[in-house]
Design a protein around this motif. Structure first.
Motif, PDB file in Angstrom:
ATOM      1  N   ALA A 185       0.810  -1.333  -0.019  1.00 33.00           N
ATOM      2  CA  ALA A 185       0.028   0.369  -0.037  1.00 33.00           C
ATOM      3  C   ALA A 185       0.588   1.855  -0.024  1.00 33.00           C
ATOM      4  O   ALA A 185       0.448   2.130  -0.447  1.00 33.00           O
ATOM      5  N   LEU A 186       1.546   0.836   0.433  1.00 32.70           N
ATOM      6  CA  LEU A 186       2.819   2.740   0.462  1.00 32.70           C
ATOM      7  C   LEU A 186       3.453   2.493  -0.763  1.00 32.70           C
ATOM      8  O   LEU A 186       3.908   1.929  -1.150  1.00 32.70           O
ATOM      9  N   PRO A 187       4.052   3.778  -0.599  1.00 32.09           N
ATOM     10  CA  PRO A 187       4.702   4.738  -2.117  1.00 32.09           C
ATOM     11  C   PRO A 187       5.948   3.541  -2.680  1.00 32.09           C
ATOM     12  O   PRO A 187       6.433   3.368  -1.127  1.00 32.09           O
ATOM     13  N   GLU A 188       6.360   3.682  -3.458  1.00 36.77           N
ATOM     14  CA  GLU A 188       7.810   3.311  -3.518  1.00 36.77           C
ATOM     15  C   GLU A 188       8.869   3.768  -2.524  1.00 36.77           C
ATOM     16  O   GLU A 188      10.134   3.513  -1.793  1.00 36.77           O
ATOM     17  N   ARG A 189       9.071   5.020  -3.073  1.00 40.01           N
ATOM     18  CA  ARG A 189      10.209   6.431  -2.387  1.00 40.01           C
ATOM     19  C   ARG A 189       9.943   5.873  -0.663  1.00 40.01           C
ATOM     20  O   ARG A 189      10.363   6.382  -0.064  1.00 40.01           O
ATOM     21  N   THR A 190       8.482   5.932   0.015  1.00 39.22           N
ATOM     22  CA  THR A 190       8.002   5.827   1.157  1.00 39.22           C
ATOM     23  C   THR A 190       9.222   4.689   2.100  1.00 39.22           C
ATOM     24  O   THR A 190       9.265   4.326   3.159  1.00 39.22           O
ATOM     25  N   LEU A 191       8.648   3.617   1.635  1.00 36.29           N
ATOM     26  CA  LEU A 191       9.084   2.291   1.517  1.00 36.29           C
ATOM     27  C   LEU A 191      10.178   2.575   2.009  1.00 36.29           C
ATOM     28  O   LEU A 191      10.655   1.396   2.755  1.00 36.29           O
TER      29      LEU A 191
END
Length: 251
Positions: free
Chosen positions: A226-232
């Motif tokens: 569910a999280l954006p790539e950069r955030t993860l």
């Protein structure tokens, strides 16, 4: 072990399992320093005990990642077979090393990975994909190296493989984490067996942690997708730093 103590250990396993599913590591990375700090046991015993939780967690996490993002099992085998072969040698070395030295090496290893992952958050703009730029024999080389580190540190195979798969092989973070779990399963299994043969496993502590992990790891996998790539990636980097700090507190 009393009922309250068992329940608290299960609850700790729930937290560790959620983190393991989120970052594709089975929970062992954070479990090792937490077990060492909270329960006051040495590095090798903490690593062996954490693996009791990690192995079933990894099995369930692989299934969940595969449900959401199909794992290419040809790539998984190319990673997993060399990992299995070299994990034993890493584990055999680990059980003979000084515990304080092991913590320092592991903490340094985590900090280097954290810096590398964080730099990629800012330097790389193009997201990864579902296909890999390289296959055999590069996957086999990565699997062997990661397996040896996994055997040495009790965890580490997925940690090393994930940033390499996203940068060198061009995989997205969630694809890399799924493949890394496939790589970690054989190495963690043989590492657990090796630690157990050397009496470096506390089963009474490890089993309730495993129960808690199995209850929560699916939630972590759901959050990861569910999280954006950069955030993860940024969270993954921060997680590595936190783990290194917890290890340093044991020294």
């Amino acid at each position: 072990m009393g009922l309250l103590e068992f329940g608290l250990d299960v609850l700790l396993g729930v937290v560790l399992g959620t983190l393991g599913g989120l970052f594709g590591i089975g929970g062992g990375l954070i479990a090792i320093p937490v077990i060492g700090v909270v329960f006051g046991i040495d590095q090798q015993l903490a690593q062996g005990t954490a693996l009791v939780m990690v192995v079933p967690n990894v099995v369930l996490a692989i299934w969940r990642y595969n449900q959401r993002n199909r794992i290419d099992w040809r790539h998984a085998l190319a990673l997993g077979i060399p990992s299995l072969c070299l994990a034993y040698f890493g584990a055999a070395i680990a059980v003979s090393l000084d515990a304080v030295l092991m913590r320092l090496i592991f903490a340094g290893f985590l900090l280097v990975l954290a810096l590398y992952t964080l730099l990629r958050v800012f330097l790389q703009t193009a997201p990864g994909g579902t296909t890999l730029r390289h296959s055999w024999p590069w996957l086999a080389a990565l699997g062997g190296g990661a397996g040896a580190l996994g055997g040495l540190f009790g965890v580490g195979a997925a940690l090393l493989a994930t940033p390499v798969l996203t940068s060198v092989f061009g995989a997205s973070q969630v694809v890399a984490q799924g493949l890394s779990l496939s790589l970690a399963l054989p190495s963690t299994s043989i590492t657990l067996a090796t630690y157990a043969m050397h009496d470096q496993v506390d089963w009474l502590l490890g089993l309730p942690l495993a129960v808690g992990g199995l209850l929560s790891i699916s939630l972590g996998v759901k959050l990861a997708h569910a999280l954006p790539e950069r955030t993860l990636r940024a969270m993954f980097s921060g997680f590595l730093v936190l783990s290194a700090v917890l290890l340093a507190l044991e020294v």
